[in-house]
Design a protein around this motif. Structure first.
Motif, mmCIF file in Angstrom:
data_model
loop_
_atom_site.group_PDB
_atom_site.id
_atom_site.type_symbol
_atom_site.label_atom_id
_atom_site.label_comp_id
_atom_site.label_asym_id
_atom_site.label_seq_id
_atom_site.Cartn_x
_atom_site.Cartn_y
_atom_site.Cartn_z
ATOM 1 N N UNK A 1 0.848 -1.192 0.000
ATOM 2 C CA UNK A 1 0.000 0.000 0.000
ATOM 3 C C UNK A 1 0.885 1.243 0.000
ATOM 4 N N UNK A 2 0.605 2.153 -0.928
ATOM 5 C CA UNK A 2 1.318 3.430 -0.955
ATOM 6 C C UNK A 2 0.572 4.500 -0.166
ATOM 7 N N UNK A 3 -0.748 4.575 -0.337
ATOM 8 C CA UNK A 3 -1.502 5.668 0.272
ATOM 9 C C UNK A 3 -2.955 5.281 0.479
ATOM 10 N N UNK A 4 -3.592 5.988 1.418
ATOM 11 C CA UNK A 4 -5.010 5.776 1.728
ATOM 12 C C UNK A 4 -5.675 7.133 1.881
ATOM 13 N N UNK A 5 -6.848 7.275 1.258
ATOM 14 C CA UNK A 5 -7.718 8.417 1.516
ATOM 15 C C UNK A 5 -8.959 7.909 2.242
ATOM 16 N N UNK A 6 -9.316 8.606 3.325
ATOM 17 C CA UNK A 6 -10.443 8.205 4.152
ATOM 18 C C UNK A 6 -11.524 9.274 4.090
ATOM 19 N N UNK A 7 -12.794 8.841 3.919
ATOM 20 C CA UNK A 7 -13.923 9.767 3.811
ATOM 21 C C UNK A 7 -14.987 9.387 4.838
ATOM 22 N N UNK B 1 6.084 2.828 5.339
ATOM 23 C CA UNK B 1 4.959 3.602 5.878
ATOM 24 C C UNK B 1 3.923 3.917 4.794
ATOM 25 N N UNK B 2 2.673 3.983 5.233
ATOM 26 C CA UNK B 2 1.566 4.340 4.353
ATOM 27 C C UNK B 2 1.243 5.820 4.544
ATOM 28 N N UNK B 3 1.060 6.524 3.441
ATOM 29 C CA UNK B 3 0.601 7.910 3.506
ATOM 30 C C UNK B 3 -0.922 7.920 3.692
ATOM 31 N N UNK B 4 -1.422 8.963 4.332
ATOM 32 C CA UNK B 4 -2.859 8.997 4.585
ATOM 33 C C UNK B 4 -3.353 10.435 4.693
ATOM 34 N N UNK B 5 -4.503 10.708 4.106
ATOM 35 C CA UNK B 5 -5.224 11.951 4.322
ATOM 36 C C UNK B 5 -6.680 11.606 4.628
ATOM 37 N N UNK B 6 -7.305 12.407 5.499
ATOM 38 C CA UNK B 6 -8.671 12.133 5.960
ATOM 39 C C UNK B 6 -9.587 13.296 5.621
ATOM 40 N N UNK B 7 -10.797 12.960 5.189
ATOM 41 C CA UNK B 7 -11.776 13.966 4.785
ATOM 42 C C UNK B 7 -13.143 13.622 5.381
ATOM 43 N N UNK B 8 -14.027 14.602 5.389
ATOM 44 C CA UNK B 8 -15.400 14.389 5.825
ATOM 45 C C UNK B 8 -16.329 14.835 4.700
#
Length: 427
Positions: A163-169, A263-270
């Motif tokens: 896994x390179x990256x995750x975006x969370x909504x 490490x996995x990159x991550x950004x979180x959104x709503x």
């Protein structure tokens, strides 16, 4: 001294504490547990009321008197149990004394702090001592940030690659029409106000805590615009103001340093249903950011939470009718490379762009005072059952780092107000 208990819930007469007692009636039914606080009458009433709600007789549950201003009472309480569940916030004011008591007593502690300054400062000050004392101090064990941090654990277990990256909504919705109460209790609002007011402290804490930089990511996961429409959830989105990203990145750093894992990159959104709703929330966020920088502004925010939160926060907190109708889901999209393309070292760089995706959903009911309480108690149960599967012998850790190799996800899925993890798409 009385027989040692498995779990004690401290702050049981508070808003979060009393619903933790309600969930404990089922989650802790096979364990010896008690409750603690400074007022016996209030604690007795909590056992009576939550016992009636759970249709269980809780009158025999032990009551321990402990006061946050009385260190001797905190130590005596910590010595009475194996895991202390701390519901007494805001943690920047009331958390450290409990941590010190647990370290001295050799007792594990879990809490629902969503305050980055507190969590990272505790790691900076007490991690070595926790390792030496073989004690786990684990924060963010509620809605912030079990779904996100354990969601990434779930993603990695099912990705079959790197896994390179995750975006969370984050999405929330309320079933049916319901009135009465706001979305969160005053204590949560108070933590938010002080967290924003002291956000400048993070730079200095992190400069001392994280002395080495993580390897450079390739490709870099760039943050989205302040307001944007996401094709992933078909909604208008803003950056998520909670602690999910900071907690996730602490877990990723720990796993890189201890297991040499990329490490996995991550950004979180709503997510919001309309541009109008997103813009209103953004304006509230900007206003909060400005007002919290001034003493007068903080006083206004704390005196009139319902006004400045557009009705979302109040001293009374949400009604039970509202809480029971609120559901949440995190849609998490992971991007990376298939197993056949795995590199030998986490610092090695891929020459080809990511070609594999996995989308998962982490969901549950009543995020603030249902799923949060179940998650908090489930972390305590997991420590009792599976400490041999946790890293080292102790430390001040985020939940993803602490529970990555345990069966916490399965524990969370057992309960009525638990959290469900599922795969939506795997390409």
């Amino acid at each position: 001294m009385s027989e040692k208990l498995d779990v004690i819930i401290f702050g049981a007469s508070g808003f979060t504490g009393k619903y933790t007692v309600f969930e404990a009636a089922s989650v802790l039914q096979n364990y010896r547990w008690g409750i603690a606080g400074r007022n016996r009458e209030k604690l007795e009433n909590v056992l009576k009321d939550m016992g009636a709600k759970a249709q269980r007789n809780l009158t025999d549950i032990p009551i321990i008197l402990a006061d946050i201003d009385d260190e001797a009472s905190l130590l005596a309480m910590a010595k009475r149990c194996r895991v202390l569940v701390n519901c007494c916030g805001p943690y920047r004011f009331f958390g450290e004394a409990v941590v010190r008591a647990c370290l001295e007593a050799g007792t594990h502690q879990v809490d629902v702090s969503g305050e980055p300054q507190y969590m990272e400062n505790m790691q900076l000050k007490y991690n070595k001592q926790a390792e030496q004392r073989k004690v786990y101090i684990i924060s963010a064990c509620g809605f912030d940030s079990i779904p996100a941090d354990l969601g990434i654990v779930f993603i990695e277990k099912n990705f079959d690659g790197v896994v390179n990256s995750v975006e969370s909504y984050l999405q929330t919705h309320t079933k049916g029409e319901v009135s009465g109460g706001a979305g969160v209790h005053y204590g949560t609002w108070e933590s938010l106000v002080y967290g924003l007011a002291h956000s400048h402290e993070l730079r200095e804490i992190r400069s001392k805590l994280f002395t080495e930089k993580l390897p450079k990511f390739n490709p870099v996961l760039k943050p989205r615009p302040l307001i944007f429409r996401s094709e992933i959830v078909n909604s208008v989105c803003l950056p998520f103001p909670g602690t999910d990203r900071s907690v996730v990145m602490r877990s990723q750093r720990f796993l890189y340093e201890s297991e040499h894992k990329r490490p996995i990159q991550m950004h979180a959104y709503v997510a919001f249903k309309s541009w109008i709703a997103a813009i209103l929330v953004a304006l509230v966020g900007v206003s909060l950011g400005i007002l919290t920088k001034f003493s007068f502004g903080r006083k206004l925010l704390l005196k009139y939470p319902k006004v400045f939160s557009l009705g979302f926060a109040s001293h009374e907190g949400p009604s039970e009718a509202l809480m029971e109708r609120v559901r949440f889901s995190f849609i998490m999209r992971a991007i990376g490379w298939p197993r056949s393309d795995r590199l030998s070292e986490p610092t090695d760089q891929y020459t080809d762009p990511p070609s594999k995706t996995l989308t998962v959903k982490v969901s549950g009911p009543n995020p603030g005072y249902g799923a949060t309480c179940v998650a908090l108690l489930s972390t305590a149960v997991t420590i009792l059952k599976e400490s041999d599967k946790m890293p080292g012998s102790g430390g001040v850790l985020p939940p993803g780092a602490a529970f990555a190799k345990t069966s916490l996800i399965s524990e969370l899925e057992k309960h009525e107000h638990g959290i469900k993890f599922e795969i939506l798409a795997n390409k």
